[in-house]
Each structure stands twice: as C-alpha cells, then as structure tokens.
Write an enzyme that holds these catalytic residues in place. Structure first.
Site, PDB file in Angstrom:
ATOM      1  NE  ARG A 202      10.834 -10.352  12.372  1.00 55.09           N
ATOM      2  CZ  ARG A 202      10.464 -10.059  11.120  1.00 55.09           C
ATOM      3  NH1 ARG A 202      10.866 -10.804  10.108  1.00 55.09           N
ATOM      4  NH2 ARG A 202       9.710  -9.009  10.866  1.00 55.09           N
ATOM      5  CB  VAL A 203      17.337  -9.721   8.746  1.00 62.33           C
ATOM      6  CG1 VAL A 203      18.600  -9.577   9.560  1.00 62.33           C
ATOM      7  CG2 VAL A 203      17.396 -11.022   7.954  1.00 62.33           C
ATOM      8  N   GLY A 204      14.089  -8.315   9.235  1.00 62.13           N
ATOM      9  CA  GLY A 204      12.804  -8.086   8.596  1.00 62.13           C
ATOM     10  C   GLY A 204      12.458  -6.628   8.474  1.00 62.13           C
ATOM     11  CB  SER A 205      10.155  -4.730   6.680  1.00 61.07           C
ATOM     12  OG  SER A 205       9.000  -5.506   6.505  1.00 61.07           O
TER      13      SER A 205
ATOM     14  NE  ARG B  40       9.095  -1.332   0.914  1.00 58.95           N
ATOM     15  CZ  ARG B  40       7.990  -1.660   1.571  1.00 58.95           C
ATOM     16  NH1 ARG B  40       7.866  -2.837   2.084  1.00 58.95           N
ATOM     17  NH2 ARG B  40       7.004  -0.820   1.701  1.00 58.95           N
TER      18      ARG B  40
ATOM     19  NE  ARG C  24       4.649 -27.130   4.174  1.00 59.23           N
ATOM     20  CZ  ARG C  24       3.328 -27.052   4.324  1.00 59.23           C
ATOM     21  NH1 ARG C  24       2.701 -25.927   4.115  1.00 59.23           N
ATOM     22  NH2 ARG C  24       2.653 -28.107   4.693  1.00 59.23           N
TER      23      ARG C  24
ATOM     24  CG  ASP D  57       5.154   0.262   6.402  1.00 56.17           C
ATOM     25  OD1 ASP D  57       5.738  -0.686   5.836  1.00 56.17           O
ATOM     26  OD2 ASP D  57       4.425   0.123   7.386  1.00 56.17           O
TER      27      ASP D  57
ATOM     28  CD  GLU E 114       8.104  -8.498  14.567  1.00 56.37           C
ATOM     29  OE1 GLU E 114       7.295  -8.757  15.486  1.00 56.37           O
ATOM     30  OE2 GLU E 114       8.818  -9.352  14.052  1.00 56.37           O
ATOM     31  CG  MET E 115       3.091  -9.160  11.153  1.00 50.95           C
ATOM     32  SD  MET E 115       2.012  -9.470   9.759  1.00 50.95           S
ATOM     33  CE  MET E 115       0.653 -10.277  10.576  1.00 50.95           C
ATOM     34  CD  GLU E 116       7.145 -12.254  10.799  1.00 45.47           C
ATOM     35  OE1 GLU E 116       7.650 -11.135  11.049  1.00 45.47           O
ATOM     36  OE2 GLU E 116       6.298 -12.416   9.897  1.00 45.47           O
TER      37      GLU E 116
ATOM     38  NE  ARG F 134      14.123  -8.396   0.970  1.00 46.55           N
ATOM     39  CZ  ARG F 134      14.441  -7.293   0.340  1.00 46.55           C
ATOM     40  NH1 ARG F 134      15.602  -7.189  -0.272  1.00 46.55           N
ATOM     41  NH2 ARG F 134      13.630  -6.282   0.304  1.00 46.55           N
TER      42      ARG F 134
ATOM     43  N   GLY G 127      11.899 -12.950   6.295  1.00 45.13           N
ATOM     44  CA  GLY G 127      10.595 -13.573   6.089  1.00 45.13           C
ATOM     45  C   GLY G 127      10.500 -14.253   4.733  1.00 45.13           C
TER      46      GLY G 127
HETATM   47  N1  HPA Z   1       2.412  -4.347  10.351  1.00 47.97           N
HETATM   48  C1  HPA Z   1       2.946  -5.562  10.491  1.00 47.97           C
HETATM   49  N2  HPA Z   1       4.084  -5.907   9.957  1.00 47.97           N
HETATM   50  C2  HPA Z   1       4.739  -5.002   9.213  1.00 47.97           C
HETATM   51  C3  HPA Z   1       4.247  -3.721   9.019  1.00 47.97           C
HETATM   52  C4  HPA Z   1       3.018  -3.381   9.625  1.00 47.97           C
HETATM   53  O1  HPA Z   1       2.518  -2.262   9.492  1.00 47.97           O
HETATM   54  N3  HPA Z   1       5.130  -3.057   8.235  1.00 47.97           N
HETATM   55  C5  HPA Z   1       6.128  -3.915   7.960  1.00 47.97           C
HETATM   56  N4  HPA Z   1       5.903  -5.088   8.558  1.00 47.97           N
END
Ligand code: HPA
Length: 238
Positions: free
Chosen positions: A88-91, A220, A44, A207, A182-184, A25, A21
């Site tokens: 995608r590499v994310g959290s 992380r 951007r 988390d 997550e969001m993507e 990174r 994201g």
């Molecule tokens: N919500 C959305 N995206 C996230 C979260 C979450 O709690 N933790 C890490 N990415």
C-alpha cells in the site's frame, strides 16, 4: 475469469501489486514509473495496470478509501489472481511528536477502530502486522535510497471514520505509541495473513494532527514520488 470488481484475466497481474488509494495515482504511477504499462482493470474506475519497473513485472491498482474497499480488492488479488505481495502506498496523518510532516511511516502493526476482524470469528483480538520478509526488503531499499533517517517503523491506526477523529481520541492512540492514522492497512494485513501472503503499508505524512501542519499539493506530489520509488525498489527485491 473475472470477479464482480475486477475484469482482469488470471495472469494479468504481476506477483507484486502497489496499491494507492486514488485511481488517478494508479494511472500516474503506470504512466511515469512503469515501462509498457497496460490497463488490466477499470471496473468502477479502479484502474489497474501491469508493466515493468527496471525489468521486474509490477502491477499497480487503486484500493479506494477505507477498509471495506481495500478489503475487496486485496482479497481478490491474493485469492483469485495469485498475487503474492501487496504494497500500500498512501498518505497518513501523524499523531506522534517524533514523526515529522513529509516523513515516511511504515505500519509494523495496524490497530483499528473497525469491526472488520469480526468476520474471522476469533475468540480474541487478531494482531494485524506487515510481514517480516517484505519489511526487511523495504528497509534495505530505504537504506540504499538514503531514506532511513526519515522512515519510521511502528504502530499505525486504521481508522474507520475520517471525520470521527478528535484530538482527545488521537491522544489516546498516541499514548499507546501509535505513530499515525490512515484508513486501510489493518484490512490489508488481515487478508494477507489469511492468504499467507505478504503485505506492507508505506505512507507519507501528509498532515500532522498535533501541530495542524499540512502539505501543499506540490509537496504531496514530491513526497509521494519518494515513497513510490521506495515501494518500487522493494518490489524489485521480492
Ligand atoms: N486520518 C485518516 N487518514 C488519513 C489522515 C487522517 O488524519 N491523513 C491522511 N490520511
């Protein structure tokens, strides 16, 4: 050729692109994990680099946060730059008891709270999934790296509103056996399907939304590196 969001020329991207994201990174991956990385886009500040990993050409470019953002970049990579695979590499935030903090979650299917798929005007609901070929290679790489026991493959939720997530809503998704939020991923999977290309979301659990646990920035980094090596070893197989 260039797009409104990408100044790279055709051929500047490798066939496989890793997408974190965060633009910093992307820079970190390019500087620490790729050989001969060169900056191919910085519109951007969405940094995109192409280099090699153990001799295999690989690109890395940031997606930004949320489905509209990854949607723009993934659509252009698939349709204008001939990219075949996006990883995608994310959290992600876990909502399932079987998933622990620092584990890896792979989105087999991505449910969503977003209206993103309405653009396709289908008379039903599209199931956004990763593609089997790339999942198979990811799991082969996970086994080789000894990461299988901490890697979960299942449903995830691509949420549209980070601050709209409540315990009550999270529980409803958990009741549908969704592992984490997550969001993507859903937007990425939809555009991969439309372009007949490959995509997968590999996420580290940063988390835990049931226990309230979260990782320190040091942790992380370490878990991010583990996931990154999994993604790069997958890219080598594609
Ligand atoms: N919500 C959305 N995206 C996230 C979260 C979450 O709690 N933790 C890490 N990415």
């Amino acid at each position: 050729m260039a797009t409104p969001h990408n100044s790279a020329k055709k051929g500047d991207f490798a066939k496989t692109v890793l997408m974190p994201g965060d633009p910093l990174r992307a820079k970190y991956i390019a500087e620490n994990f790729l050989d001969n990385a060169r900056l191919v886009n910085n519109v951007r500040g969405i940094q995109g680099y192409t280099g090699t990993y153990k001799g295999t050409p690989v690109s890395v470019m940031a997606s930004g946060m949320g489905m509209p953002s990854i949607g723009i970049y993934a659509y252009e990579l698939f349709n204008f730059y001939d990219v075949e695979n996006i990883i995608r590499v994310g959290s992600t935030g876990a909502i399932n008891e079987g998933v622990k903090i620092r584990d890896i979650v792979i989105g087999l299917g991505a449910s969503t709270t977003s209206r993103f798929q309405h653009q396709f005007d289908l008379n039903g609901y599209f199931s956004a999934t990763c593609t089997y070929e790339i999942l198979k290679k990811t799991m082969e790489a996970a086994a080789e790296l000894g990461l299988e026991s901490k890697t979960h493959v299942g449903g995830i939720l691509s949420s549209d509103a980070f601050y709209g997530e409540t315990d009550e809503l999270n529980k409803k998704w958990a009741d549908m056996n969704v592992l984490s939020i997550e969001m993507e991923a859903a937007a990425l999977y939809m555009y991969a399907a439309q372009a007949k290309k490959n995509a997968i979301a590999i996420c580290t659990v940063s988390d835990h939304l049931l226990t309230g646990e979260s990782t320190s920035s040091e942790e992380r980094e370490k878990t991010f590196d583990e996931m990154l090596i999994l993604a790069l070893e997958t890219a080598k197989k594609l």
